[in-house]
Structures are given as structure tokens and as C-alpha cells.
Scaffold this motif. Structure first.
Motif, PDB file in Angstrom:
ATOM      1  N   VAL A  74       0.838  -1.197   0.000  1.00  7.03           N
ATOM      2  CA  VAL A  74       0.000   0.000   0.000  1.00  7.03           C
ATOM      3  C   VAL A  74       0.872   1.246   0.000  1.00  7.03           C
ATOM      4  CG1 VAL A  74      -1.723   1.318   1.280  1.00  7.03           C
ATOM      5  CG2 VAL A  74      -1.941  -1.170   1.112  1.00  7.03           C
ATOM      6  N   GLN A  75       1.916   1.239   0.824  1.00 10.28           N
ATOM      7  CA  GLN A  75       2.818   2.393   0.885  1.00 10.28           C
ATOM      8  C   GLN A  75       3.566   2.577  -0.430  1.00 10.28           C
ATOM      9  OE1 GLN A  75       2.854   4.676   3.310  1.00 10.28           O
ATOM     10  NE2 GLN A  75       1.179   3.443   4.144  1.00 10.28           N
ATOM     11  N   LEU A  76       3.917   1.489  -1.068  1.00 11.74           N
ATOM     12  CA  LEU A  76       4.609   1.586  -2.353  1.00 11.74           C
ATOM     13  C   LEU A  76       3.694   2.172  -3.416  1.00 11.74           C
ATOM     14  CD1 LEU A  76       6.903   1.211  -4.282  1.00 11.74           C
ATOM     15  CD2 LEU A  76       6.541  -1.265  -4.213  1.00 11.74           C
ATOM     16  N   ASN A  77       2.439   1.779  -3.429  1.00 12.75           N
ATOM     17  CA  ASN A  77       1.495   2.361  -4.379  1.00 12.75           C
ATOM     18  C   ASN A  77       1.260   3.837  -4.098  1.00 12.75           C
ATOM     19  OD1 ASN A  77       0.929   0.410  -6.270  1.00 12.75           O
ATOM     20  ND2 ASN A  77      -0.792  -0.469  -5.165  1.00 12.75           N
ATOM     21  N   LYS A  78       1.172   4.202  -2.826  1.00  9.83           N
ATOM     22  CA  LYS A  78       0.982   5.613  -2.472  1.00  9.83           C
ATOM     23  C   LYS A  78       2.210   6.439  -2.868  1.00  9.83           C
ATOM     24  CE  LYS A  78      -2.468   5.221   1.214  1.00  9.83           C
ATOM     25  NZ  LYS A  78      -3.480   5.971   0.425  1.00  9.83           N
ATOM     26  N   ALA A  79       3.388   5.874  -2.662  1.00 13.14           N
ATOM     27  CA  ALA A  79       4.620   6.566  -3.057  1.00 13.14           C
ATOM     28  C   ALA A  79       4.650   6.783  -4.563  1.00 13.14           C
ATOM     29  CB  ALA A  79       5.836   5.764  -2.611  1.00 13.14           C
ATOM     30  N   THR A  80       4.112   5.819  -5.318  1.00 14.74           N
ATOM     31  CA  THR A  80       4.045   5.947  -6.779  1.00 14.74           C
ATOM     32  C   THR A  80       3.044   7.024  -7.181  1.00 14.74           C
ATOM     33  OG1 THR A  80       4.518   3.571  -6.950  1.00 14.74           O
ATOM     34  CG2 THR A  80       3.715   4.674  -8.925  1.00 14.74           C
ATOM     35  N   ALA A  81       1.883   7.022  -6.540  1.00 13.88           N
ATOM     36  CA  ALA A  81       0.860   8.026  -6.833  1.00 13.88           C
ATOM     37  C   ALA A  81       1.358   9.432  -6.496  1.00 13.88           C
ATOM     38  CB  ALA A  81      -0.417   7.720  -6.055  1.00 13.88           C
ATOM     39  N   ASP A  82       2.169   9.539  -5.431  1.00 11.71           N
ATOM     40  CA  ASP A  82       2.673  10.843  -4.984  1.00 11.71           C
ATOM     41  C   ASP A  82       3.902  11.303  -5.765  1.00 11.71           C
ATOM     42  OD1 ASP A  82       0.681  10.902  -3.084  1.00 11.71           O
ATOM     43  OD2 ASP A  82       1.950  10.180  -1.449  1.00 11.71           O
ATOM     44  N   GLY A  83       4.503  10.418  -6.543  1.00 11.26           N
ATOM     45  CA  GLY A  83       5.670  10.796  -7.332  1.00 11.26           C
ATOM     46  C   GLY A  83       7.003  10.536  -6.665  1.00 11.26           C
ATOM     47  N   ASP A  84       7.010   9.959  -5.446  1.00 12.58           N
ATOM     48  CA  ASP A  84       8.269   9.614  -4.793  1.00 12.58           C
ATOM     49  C   ASP A  84       8.913   8.418  -5.490  1.00 12.58           C
ATOM     50  OD1 ASP A  84       7.961  11.616  -2.872  1.00 12.58           O
ATOM     51  OD2 ASP A  84       6.747  10.315  -1.587  1.00 12.58           O
ATOM     52  N   VAL A  85       8.083   7.626  -6.140  1.00 13.66           N
ATOM     53  CA  VAL A  85       8.525   6.510  -6.979  1.00 13.66           C
ATOM     54  C   VAL A  85       7.916   6.734  -8.359  1.00 13.66           C
ATOM     55  CG1 VAL A  85       8.165   4.046  -7.404  1.00 13.66           C
ATOM     56  CG2 VAL A  85       8.832   4.832  -5.119  1.00 13.66           C
TER      57      VAL A  85
END
Length: 285
Positions: A74-85
Motif C-alpha cells: 500500500v505504501q509503495l502504491n501511495k509513493a508511486t501516486a505521490d511521485g516519490d517513486v
């Protein structure tokens, strides 16, 4: 003469400006082509993308890749949505769809397919599905996407019958027939290999199984096959919705399927990551 001098000076200014604009444009295009792409991943996928990032194939395609490890999906998907990934490499199509349904304001977009890792049913007490006794306890993941996937596998094995409208968010409540009176123990899906001796059987994803030194094709008593019924379990590369057409990100899909990369993956993971090179329309067929 004065007019000629001013005219020549004007030409020089215009030429200088054009050269400057050309150099700036060339620099911008070149920078965009060689920008570092941050790929977020976990487990064996993290190791694979570290190898890919250092590969000659990546260099030949002009891709500079940094691999970042985030161990919570979940955190990885959120990081992707936020642009950190920039792009993530860890999730199945069903996990991706579940996340998008639960996070409509932070939706992701799929870039392409990578592989299918078969989920397996493992046991230290029986050697076949047929030998699972009446009243046996089956351990199943407590997260929605893995739980629904596990239930579909149990149905395929002939152990249970699910409701007709069972979907990606299906749960234990959707079991309509349970002829062997199976009991279910919900667990953190990363603990499967550690509790295998404490239950009659346990459903384990292949990423977790590999970390627990289990080979799905050899050690499970039943496992998924690659066909239309398991297409929702095919893994993908995903990015923030606004980046779905970015050319450099789409190149990662082609990079993953390069022959040298596939040879490495097959040898390192013993053929348990089945290469799936399909268009995204495959999920809608």
C-alpha cells in the motif's frame, strides 16, 4: 553604413538567439532522455530490478534506473501516486485494481505486463489435495487481493465453491459450499513459510515462498497455472495515472522482456516467474 551596421547587429542577435534556443532545446531533450527513473519494488522483484538497472540492455536503451525498496504494498502504491517513486514493480493486476478502487483520488495506471508467479497450497502434513482431511485448517492471507486469489485457487482445487459474482474483493463470506468443513486461519501473508507446520495447509504467494526457500512447482501440493482464469494474477508495471504515456517509462516494459533479462530471471528463480508479454487489452478479453 550606420544602417548596414545595425542590420548586421540585428542578424547576429537573431542568430545568437536561435542557437541558444536550439542548444537549450537539445539540452532539455537530452536531459529528459537520460533522466533517472526510480523503480520501487520489494522482495525478489527488488533484486531483479537491481540486476536490470546494471544491465547492458538498460544502457543500450538509454535508461538510467534507480531501484528503491519499500516493503509494504500500500505504501509503495501511495509513493508511486505521490511521485516519490516513478514506476513500481511488485503487484498483480488484481492488487492494482483493488488499490485503484480503494483510492479513487490517487489512481495508478498500468504500463505493461511482466510475469505470473503461481500461488501455491503447501502442507507438511499431507502430500495431495485429496488427502486434506475433513475439518482441516487452511491458513489464508488477511489482505483482500491475496485472500481472494487464494480462495479461487481452493475452488480450482475442488475444495470449496464460491458465489457466482465472486470478484477481486471477495472474502471468506463468499464461500457457498464447504463440503470438507474446512476452517480458515487468516494470517499476515509474509508469515506463510513460518507457520506451515502449525496448520494442515497454507496458501503462499511465490514471492514469499521463495524467501522461505519453497519452490512452488516442486514443493506445493497444488498451484496456479497460466491461463485465462489466472490473468488477474499477472504482475504489471504501474505508474501515476498522469504518467501513463511517458515514453521512457513504457521502455521499461520492453526492457523487462529482453532475452538476456529473461534468461537471468529463469535461471535465478528456477522458472517460477513465468514470463507474460501481453498487451493490456489481455485483461479485458
Amino acid at each position: 553604413m550606420k544602417r548596414l551596421a545595425w542590420w548586421l547587429a540585428g542578424i547576429l542577435v537573431i542568430v545568437g538567439s536561435c542557437v541558444g534556443i536550439h542548444e537549450l532545446t537539445s539540452y532539455t531533450v537530452q536531459s529528459a532522455q537520460h533522466a533517472t527513473i526510480t523503480v520501487g519494488s520489494m522482495g525478489s522483484d527488488y533484486d531483479i530490478w537491481q540486476h536490470i538497472a546494471k544491465s547492458q540492455d538498460a544502457k543500450a536503451m538509454g535508461l538510467t534506473i534507480k531501484v528503491k525498496q519499500i516493503t509494504d504494498g500500500v505504501q509503495l502504491n501511495k509513493a508511486t501516486a505521490d511521485g516519490d517513486v516513478d514506476v513500481n514493480a511488485f503487484e498483480s493486476w488484481s492488487y492494482y485494481e483493488t488499490y485503484n478502487r480503494q483510492n479513487p483520488k490517487e489512481k495508478l495506471a498500468a504500463l505493461g505486463t511482466t510475469y505470473l508467479e503461481p500461488m501455491g497450497l503447501y502442507s507438511k502434513k499431507v502430500t495431495s489435495v485429496e488427502a486434506i482431511p475433513d475439518g482441516a485448517t487452511i491458513a489464508i492471507a488477511d489482505n483482500p487481493s491475496q485472500a481472494s486469489r487464494g480462495l479461487l485457487l481452493l475452488q480450482k482445487a475442488g475444495l470449496i465453491k464460491l458465489s457466482a459474482n465472486f470478484g477481486a474483493l471477495g472474502s471468506l463470506k463468499d464461500i457457498k459450499r464447504n463440503p470438507r468443513h474446512l476452517k480458515f486461519k487468516q494470517i499476515d501473508d509474509t508469515t506463510g513459510p513460518r507457520i506451515i507446520k502449525n496448520v494442515d495447509a497454507v496458501l503462499i504467494s511465490n514471492t514469499v515462498a521463495l524467501e522461505g526457500h519453497l519452490h512452488v512447482l516442486r514443493d506445493s501440493i497444488y498451484h496456479e497455472s497460466f491461463n485465462k482464469s489466472t490473468k488477474a494474477n499477472v504482475n504489471i508495471l504501474a505508474t501515476a495515472a498522469k504518467n501513463k504515456h511517458r515514453a521512457s517509462y513504457l521502455k521499461l516494459v520492453k526492457l523487462y522482456h529482453k532475452a538476456d533479462i529473461q534468461k537471468y530471471i529463469k535461471q535465478k528463480y528456477y522458472g517460477t516467474k513465468i514470463n507474460v508479454n501481453k498487451p493490456l487489452s489481455y485483461f479485458n478479453d
